[in-house]
Design a protein around this motif. Structure first.
Motif, PDB file in Angstrom:
ATOM      1  N   PHE A   1       0.839  -1.195   0.000  1.00  0.00           N
ATOM      2  CA  PHE A   1       0.000   0.000   0.000  1.00  0.00           C
ATOM      3  C   PHE A   1       0.875   1.246   0.000  1.00  0.00           C
ATOM      4  CE2 PHE A   1      -2.732  -3.223   1.797  1.00  0.00           C
ATOM      5  CZ  PHE A   1      -3.958  -2.958   1.219  1.00  0.00           C
ATOM      6  N   ILE A   2       0.365   2.311  -0.632  1.00  0.00           N
ATOM      7  CA  ILE A   2       0.988   3.631  -0.528  1.00  0.00           C
ATOM      8  C   ILE A   2      -0.099   4.621  -0.131  1.00  0.00           C
ATOM      9  CG2 ILE A   2       2.885   3.281  -2.137  1.00  0.00           C
ATOM     10  CD1 ILE A   2       1.209   4.732  -4.294  1.00  0.00           C
ATOM     11  N   THR A   3       0.318   5.692   0.515  1.00  0.00           N
ATOM     12  CA  THR A   3      -0.575   6.806   0.817  1.00  0.00           C
ATOM     13  C   THR A   3      -0.069   8.002   0.027  1.00  0.00           C
ATOM     14  OG1 THR A   3      -1.050   5.946   3.014  1.00  0.00           O
ATOM     15  CG2 THR A   3      -1.518   8.278   2.628  1.00  0.00           C
ATOM     16  N   ILE A   4      -0.981   8.625  -0.688  1.00  0.00           N
ATOM     17  CA  ILE A   4      -0.650   9.762  -1.550  1.00  0.00           C
ATOM     18  C   ILE A   4      -1.318  10.997  -0.966  1.00  0.00           C
ATOM     19  CG2 ILE A   4      -0.904  10.699  -3.871  1.00  0.00           C
ATOM     20  CD1 ILE A   4      -1.263   7.671  -4.732  1.00  0.00           C
ATOM     21  N   THR A   5      -0.535  12.043  -0.749  1.00  0.00           N
ATOM     22  CA  THR A   5      -1.102  13.312  -0.292  1.00  0.00           C
ATOM     23  C   THR A   5      -0.755  14.400  -1.295  1.00  0.00           C
ATOM     24  OG1 THR A   5       0.825  13.886   1.051  1.00  0.00           O
ATOM     25  CG2 THR A   5      -0.941  12.670   2.146  1.00  0.00           C
TER      26      THR A   5
ATOM     27  N   GLY B   1      -1.561  22.124  -1.124  1.00  0.00           N
ATOM     28  CA  GLY B   1      -1.180  23.395  -1.714  1.00  0.00           C
ATOM     29  C   GLY B   1      -1.946  23.780  -2.961  1.00  0.00           C
ATOM     30  N   ILE B   2      -2.989  23.027  -3.316  1.00  0.00           N
ATOM     31  CA  ILE B   2      -3.794  23.384  -4.483  1.00  0.00           C
ATOM     32  C   ILE B   2      -5.040  24.125  -4.007  1.00  0.00           C
ATOM     33  CG2 ILE B   2      -5.221  22.501  -6.366  1.00  0.00           C
ATOM     34  CD1 ILE B   2      -3.268  20.318  -6.778  1.00  0.00           C
ATOM     35  N   ASN B   3      -5.342  25.212  -4.655  1.00  0.00           N
ATOM     36  CA  ASN B   3      -6.546  25.966  -4.362  1.00  0.00           C
ATOM     37  C   ASN B   3      -7.753  25.044  -4.523  1.00  0.00           C
ATOM     38  OD1 ASN B   3      -8.833  27.585  -4.535  1.00  0.00           O
ATOM     39  ND2 ASN B   3      -7.760  29.221  -5.606  1.00  0.00           N
ATOM     40  N   PRO B   4      -8.580  24.856  -3.475  1.00  0.00           N
ATOM     41  CA  PRO B   4      -9.707  23.921  -3.552  1.00  0.00           C
ATOM     42  C   PRO B   4     -10.663  24.168  -4.711  1.00  0.00           C
ATOM     43  CG  PRO B   4      -9.404  24.667  -1.308  1.00  0.00           C
ATOM     44  CD  PRO B   4      -8.478  25.485  -2.182  1.00  0.00           C
ATOM     45  N   THR B   5     -10.838  25.420  -5.133  1.00  0.00           N
ATOM     46  CA  THR B   5     -11.748  25.683  -6.250  1.00  0.00           C
ATOM     47  C   THR B   5     -11.154  25.218  -7.567  1.00  0.00           C
ATOM     48  OG1 THR B   5     -10.905  27.919  -6.539  1.00  0.00           O
ATOM     49  CG2 THR B   5     -12.829  27.652  -5.108  1.00  0.00           C
ATOM     50  N   LEU B   6      -9.828  25.075  -7.630  1.00  0.00           N
ATOM     51  CA  LEU B   6      -9.173  24.627  -8.853  1.00  0.00           C
ATOM     52  C   LEU B   6      -8.825  23.144  -8.817  1.00  0.00           C
ATOM     53  CD1 LEU B   6      -6.766  27.648  -9.336  1.00  0.00           C
ATOM     54  CD2 LEU B   6      -8.935  27.220 -10.498  1.00  0.00           C
ATOM     55  N   LYS B   7      -9.114  22.480  -7.709  1.00  0.00           N
ATOM     56  CA  LYS B   7      -8.750  21.077  -7.528  1.00  0.00           C
ATOM     57  C   LYS B   7      -9.701  20.130  -8.260  1.00  0.00           C
ATOM     58  CE  LYS B   7      -6.831  18.486  -3.696  1.00  0.00           C
ATOM     59  NZ  LYS B   7      -6.757  18.340  -2.262  1.00  0.00           N
ATOM     60  N   ARG B   8     -10.683  20.675  -8.930  1.00  0.00           N
ATOM     61  CA  ARG B   8     -11.684  19.837  -9.595  1.00  0.00           C
ATOM     62  C   ARG B   8     -11.077  18.864 -10.598  1.00  0.00           C
ATOM     63  NH1 ARG B   8     -14.468  25.016  -9.849  1.00  0.00           N
ATOM     64  NH2 ARG B   8     -13.414  25.244 -11.817  1.00  0.00           N
ATOM     65  N   GLY B   9     -10.012  19.248 -11.291  1.00  0.00           N
ATOM     66  CA  GLY B   9      -9.407  18.393 -12.301  1.00  0.00           C
ATOM     67  C   GLY B   9      -8.572  17.257 -11.737  1.00  0.00           C
ATOM     68  N   VAL B  10      -8.380  17.247 -10.419  1.00  0.00           N
ATOM     69  CA  VAL B  10      -7.588  16.210  -9.776  1.00  0.00           C
ATOM     70  C   VAL B  10      -8.546  15.097  -9.357  1.00  0.00           C
ATOM     71  CG1 VAL B  10      -5.996  15.710  -7.887  1.00  0.00           C
ATOM     72  CG2 VAL B  10      -5.959  17.946  -8.985  1.00  0.00           C
ATOM     73  N   ASP B  11      -8.757  14.125 -10.260  1.00  0.00           N
ATOM     74  CA  ASP B  11      -9.735  13.076  -9.954  1.00  0.00           C
ATOM     75  C   ASP B  11      -9.203  11.669 -10.180  1.00  0.00           C
ATOM     76  OD1 ASP B  11      -9.582  13.199 -12.680  1.00  0.00           O
ATOM     77  OD2 ASP B  11     -11.728  13.243 -13.017  1.00  0.00           O
ATOM     78  N   LYS B  12      -7.919  11.541 -10.574  1.00  0.00           N
ATOM     79  CA  LYS B  12      -7.340  10.227 -10.827  1.00  0.00           C
ATOM     80  C   LYS B  12      -5.899  10.172 -10.362  1.00  0.00           C
ATOM     81  CE  LYS B  12      -9.903   8.517 -14.730  1.00  0.00           C
ATOM     82  NZ  LYS B  12      -9.861   8.002 -16.065  1.00  0.00           N
ATOM     83  N   VAL B  13      -5.513   8.988  -9.908  1.00  0.00           N
ATOM     84  CA  VAL B  13      -4.115   8.682  -9.643  1.00  0.00           C
ATOM     85  C   VAL B  13      -3.666   7.773 -10.779  1.00  0.00           C
ATOM     86  CG1 VAL B  13      -2.503   7.532  -8.094  1.00  0.00           C
ATOM     87  CG2 VAL B  13      -4.423   8.815  -7.144  1.00  0.00           C
TER      88      VAL B  13
ATOM     89  N   LEU C   1      -1.236   1.258 -13.372  1.00  0.00           N
ATOM     90  CA  LEU C   1      -2.376   1.231 -12.459  1.00  0.00           C
ATOM     91  C   LEU C   1      -3.020   2.604 -12.452  1.00  0.00           C
ATOM     92  CD1 LEU C   1      -3.569  -0.850 -10.416  1.00  0.00           C
ATOM     93  CD2 LEU C   1      -2.079   0.125  -8.703  1.00  0.00           C
ATOM     94  N   THR C   2      -4.322   2.629 -12.338  1.00  0.00           N
ATOM     95  CA  THR C   2      -5.042   3.896 -12.223  1.00  0.00           C
ATOM     96  C   THR C   2      -6.175   3.715 -11.224  1.00  0.00           C
ATOM     97  OG1 THR C   2      -6.181   5.660 -13.426  1.00  0.00           O
ATOM     98  CG2 THR C   2      -6.555   3.426 -14.194  1.00  0.00           C
ATOM     99  N   GLU C   3      -6.504   4.800 -10.543  1.00  0.00           N
ATOM    100  CA  GLU C   3      -7.576   4.731  -9.559  1.00  0.00           C
ATOM    101  C   GLU C   3      -8.214   6.106  -9.439  1.00  0.00           C
ATOM    102  OE1 GLU C   3      -6.834   1.986  -6.276  1.00  0.00           O
ATOM    103  OE2 GLU C   3      -7.396   3.624  -4.949  1.00  0.00           O
ATOM    104  N   SER C   4      -9.523   6.137  -9.351  1.00  0.00           N
ATOM    105  CA  SER C   4     -10.244   7.401  -9.197  1.00  0.00           C
ATOM    106  C   SER C   4     -10.182   7.858  -7.747  1.00  0.00           C
ATOM    107  CB  SER C   4     -11.703   7.240  -9.610  1.00  0.00           C
ATOM    108  OG  SER C   4     -11.782   6.960 -10.980  1.00  0.00           O
ATOM    109  N   ILE C   5     -10.114   9.172  -7.571  1.00  0.00           N
ATOM    110  CA  ILE C   5     -10.166   9.763  -6.235  1.00  0.00           C
ATOM    111  C   ILE C   5     -11.142  10.926  -6.261  1.00  0.00           C
ATOM    112  CG2 ILE C   5      -7.839   9.097  -5.554  1.00  0.00           C
ATOM    113  CD1 ILE C   5      -6.921  11.955  -6.192  1.00  0.00           C
ATOM    114  N   HIS C   6     -11.661  11.270  -5.115  1.00  0.00           N
ATOM    115  CA  HIS C   6     -12.541  12.427  -5.003  1.00  0.00           C
ATOM    116  C   HIS C   6     -11.675  13.682  -5.067  1.00  0.00           C
ATOM    117  CE1 HIS C   6     -15.232  15.413  -3.280  1.00  0.00           C
ATOM    118  NE2 HIS C   6     -16.199  14.627  -3.701  1.00  0.00           N
TER     119      HIS C   6
ATOM    120  N   ALA D   1      -7.785  14.899   0.686  1.00  0.00           N
ATOM    121  CA  ALA D   1      -6.460  15.378   1.079  1.00  0.00           C
ATOM    122  C   ALA D   1      -5.416  14.279   0.955  1.00  0.00           C
ATOM    123  CB  ALA D   1      -6.490  15.905   2.506  1.00  0.00           C
ATOM    124  N   SER D   2      -5.813  13.030   1.246  1.00  0.00           N
ATOM    125  CA  SER D   2      -4.887  11.915   1.085  1.00  0.00           C
ATOM    126  C   SER D   2      -5.663  10.699   0.590  1.00  0.00           C
ATOM    127  CB  SER D   2      -4.153  11.604   2.388  1.00  0.00           C
ATOM    128  OG  SER D   2      -5.019  11.022   3.328  1.00  0.00           O
TER     129      SER D   2
END
Length: 116
Positions: free
Chosen positions: A49-53, A56-68, A79-84, A88-89
């Motif tokens: 397992f890994i934990t990804i954090t 420092g991204i503005n929450p209103t602009l974080k919308r595009g961050v939806d996949k690892v 490997l790919t995985e969806s995230i909300h 934060a982590s």
């Protein structure tokens, strides 16, 4: 612009070496929304397992961050995985990955880790 035979773009422009790697794996180039952001992976080296954090991204602009996205050293998507987007982590199961070095891409940030 397209690279020339020697891998460089133009004599009139700054020299950029064309690696053939997917542009999302280039480390050190930051997207506008990711200025001052940090992508951290722990533990490193990792087991199953890994934990990804990502901070420092503005929450209103974080919308595009939806996949690892995890790439191997051959730049193949391993490997790919969806995230909300507001997460934060994120804890991710990497048990299926063989031992080796990997690149993790989240939004405009890239980091690496070693799987033991």
């Amino acid at each position: 612009m397209h690279p020339t035979e020697n891998g460089y773009f133009s004599a009139r422009e700054p020299y950029y070496y064309y690696t053939g790697l997917p542009s999302e794996l280039i480390v050190g180039v930051k997207d506008n929304y990711a200025i001052n952001s940090t992508l951290e992976i722990f533990p490193n080296p990792a087991g199953d397992f890994i934990t990804i954090t990502l901070s420092g991204i503005n929450p209103t602009l974080k919308r595009g961050v939806d996949k690892v996205l995890i790439y191997n050293t051959l730049c193949e998507l391993a490997l790919t995985e969806s995230i909300h987007p507001m997460t934060a982590s994120h804890r991710m199961n990497i048990e299926s990955l063989p031992k080796g070095m990997y690149f993790v891409k989240v939004g405009g940030e890239t980091a690496k880790f070693v799987k033991l």
